[in-house]
Scaffold this motif. Structure first.
Motif, short mmCIF file in Angstrom:
data_model
loop_
_atom_site.label_atom_id
_atom_site.label_comp_id
_atom_site.label_asym_id
_atom_site.label_seq_id
_atom_site.Cartn_x
_atom_site.Cartn_y
_atom_site.Cartn_z
N TYR A 115 0.84 -1.23 0.04
CA TYR A 115 0.07 -0.10 -0.02
C TYR A 115 0.79 1.15 0.03
N THR A 116 1.40 1.51 -1.15
CA THR A 116 2.26 2.79 -1.30
C THR A 116 1.27 3.98 -1.41
N LYS A 117 1.73 5.30 -1.17
CA LYS A 117 1.05 6.48 -1.37
C LYS A 117 0.75 6.63 -2.71
N PRO A 118 1.26 6.61 -3.67
CA PRO A 118 0.60 6.65 -4.93
C PRO A 118 -0.47 5.69 -5.25
N PHE A 119 -0.26 4.57 -4.86
CA PHE A 119 -1.31 3.52 -4.91
C PHE A 119 -2.49 4.03 -4.04
N TYR A 168 -8.20 6.87 -3.93
CA TYR A 168 -8.87 7.86 -3.51
C TYR A 168 -9.40 8.69 -4.65
N ASP A 169 -8.70 8.76 -5.83
CA ASP A 169 -9.00 9.55 -7.18
C ASP A 169 -10.21 8.58 -7.54
N ALA A 170 -10.19 7.22 -7.83
CA ALA A 170 -11.27 6.54 -8.25
C ALA A 170 -12.56 6.69 -7.40
N TYR A 171 -12.44 6.68 -6.07
CA TYR A 171 -13.77 6.97 -5.32
C TYR A 171 -14.37 8.15 -5.36
N VAL A 173 6.24 2.55 -11.57
CA VAL A 173 5.71 2.19 -10.62
C VAL A 173 6.31 1.82 -9.20
N PRO A 174 5.66 2.65 -8.42
CA PRO A 174 6.33 2.48 -6.93
C PRO A 174 6.81 1.23 -6.59
N CYS A 228 -2.56 -1.96 -14.29
CA CYS A 228 -3.91 -2.00 -14.72
C CYS A 228 -4.75 -1.20 -14.00
N LEU A 229 -4.69 -0.78 -12.76
CA LEU A 229 -5.52 -0.05 -12.16
C LEU A 229 -5.32 1.61 -12.44
N TYR A 230 -4.01 1.88 -12.65
CA TYR A 230 -3.49 3.34 -13.17
C TYR A 230 -4.40 3.46 -14.57
N LYS A 231 -4.36 2.52 -15.49
CA LYS A 231 -4.92 2.77 -16.67
C LYS A 231 -6.40 2.79 -16.64
#
Length: 318
Positions: A45-49, A54-57, A102-103, A89-92
Motif C-alpha cells: 500500500y504505497t502512497k501513490p497507490f 482515492y481518485d477513483a472513489y 511503478v512504486p 492495470c488500475l492506473y490505466k
C-alpha cells in the motif's frame, strides 16, 4: 476484503484511504478480514497507490468499487509477482494511460505501517527505560543514499506519567530563525518547522498520538536576565533550554550528527557538533547552543546561522 474496504469508506468517507494508519486500524477492527491479507496489503500500500484509490472513489473515473476491491484482493493473493501488472492495470483504468513508473513493492522494507497495537508495545517498552537509556521511535533520513531509518532517543527525564527524550544524534541543520531579526522560541521558524514539518515526516499519525503537548517554558538566560525570552508554548517537538541542559543532560550534551548532515556543519576532530538550544543569548537576535565539546554557549549565535538540531519530545506513558 473488498466488502470490508467498501464498508470503511461508506462510514468514514474516502479521505480514510489517504490516512494509511487510520485506514489499517479500521481494517483490522473488522473481524471478517483476514490478518494475513491485511499484512500483505500493508506492504503493497504505497502512497501513490492510495492516491489512485482515492481518485477513483472521489472522481468516479472509469472504475467502480467492485473493480478496486478485486484489485486489492488480487494484491493480497498474489503479492509481489503480479503487483506491477496490477498497479499498471488500475492506473490505466483510472487515467486511461499507462503509468510513467511503478512504486516499489514494499514487502520486507522497513517503512511499513506501525499499528496502534505496536505503538502500545513501544510505549510499554519506553516506560521500562531508565535515564540515559535509549529507545527507537519514528523514522528519518539519516544515511547518505539510504532510506529512512529509526530515530534513536535518549531518556533524560522520567516520571510516572511521561518520559522526556532527546535525539541521540543531531538530525537536521536549520537556522533558529530564517531572518536575522528579534525573535524568541515562541516566534521562531525552527519551532514552526519542528511542529509542522518534522513531526509529520518523522512520525506516523499513531506515533504522534503518544507524543505529549508539552508545556515549554520560556526560561531566562541567567547570564543575560534582561533579555526577554517570549511566552511559554505548547509543543509536541521542541529544543531544550539552558536550564534543562544544566539540570538533566549531563554527558549527553555531546553529540554527533547523522551521516546525511555531516557535510553541512562544522564538526570537531572526534566528529561531534554544536547544536541549538531554545534559550536566547545576549540579545533577542541571538540564540544559544551547545558546543561540540559539551560546553554551553550562553551568549549565542545570530539566529539566522545554520546549526545542528536535536529535537526533544515527551512520550505519554501513564
Amino acid at each position: 476484503m473488498k466488502r470490508a474496504i467498501a464498508k470503511i469508506i461508506k462510514i468514514l468517507g474516502p479521505d480514510i484511504l489517504l490516512n494509511t494508519d487510520c485506514f489499517f486500524i479500521a481494517l483490522e477492527d473488522l473481524k471478517p478480514t483476514s490478518i494475513s491479507e491485511i499484512k500483505i496489503l500493508k506492504e503493497a500500500y504505497t502512497k501513490p497507490f492510495a492516491q489512485l484509490l482515492y481518485d477513483a472513489y472521489t472522481q468516479n473515473i472509469k472504475i467502480n468499487e467492485g473493480t478496486i476491491g478485486k484489485q486489492l484482493e488480487a494484491i493480497c493473493e498474489s503479492e509481489k509477482n503480479h503487483y506491477e501488472n496490477l498497479y499498471k492495470c488500475l492506473y490505466k483504468d483510472i487515467y486511461g494511460t499507462v503509468p510513467p513508473d511503478v512504486p516499489a513493492y514494499r514487502k520486507n522494507q522497513s517503512n511499513t505501517v506501525i499499528s496502534s497495537t505496536a505503538i502500545r508495545k513501544i510505549v510499554d517498552n519506553i516506560s521500562k527505560k531508565e535515564i540515559n537509556e535509549t529507545f527507537f521511535l519514528g523514522r528519518y533520513m539519516q544515511v547518505v543514499k539510504g532510506s529512512e531509518t529509526p530515530i534513536e532517543w535518549i531518556v533524560v527525564k522520567k516520571d510516572s506519567k511521561k518520559v522526556l527524550a532527546i535525539s541521540k544524534y543531531a538530525l537536521l541543520v536549520k537556522p533558529y530563525n530564517n531572518d536575522w531579526v528579534s525573535t524568541s522560541w515562541q516566534k521562531s521558524s525552527i519551532r514552526q518547522y519542528l511542529n509542522e514539518v518534522f513531526v509529520k515526516e518523522a512520525f506516523s499519525d499513531v506515533e504522534i498520538s503518544v507524543l505529549c503537548d508539552s508545556q515549554v517554558i520560556a526560561d531566562k538566560n541567567s547570564r543575560y536576565e534582561s533579555v526577554k525570552q517570549g511566552g511559554n508554548t505548547s509543543d509536541k517537538v521542541f529544543l531544550l533550554s539552558i536550564n534543562e541542559v544544566d539540570e538533566i543532560l549531563g554527558e549527553n550534551r555531546i553529540c554527533k550528527p547523522t551521516q546525511v548532515i555531516t557535510d553541512k556543519i562544522q564538526t570537531g576532530e572526534d566528529g561531534t557538533c554544536r547544536w541549538w538550544l531554545r534559550t536566547l543569548g545576549y540579545d533577542t537576535d541571538c540564540a544559544t547552543g551547545v558546543y561540540a565539546d559539551g560546553k554551553i554557549d550562553r551568549a549565542g549565535f545570530s539566529v539566522n546561522s545554520e546549526d545542528a538540531v536535536r529535537p526533544a519530545i515527551c512520550i505519554r506513558i501513564g
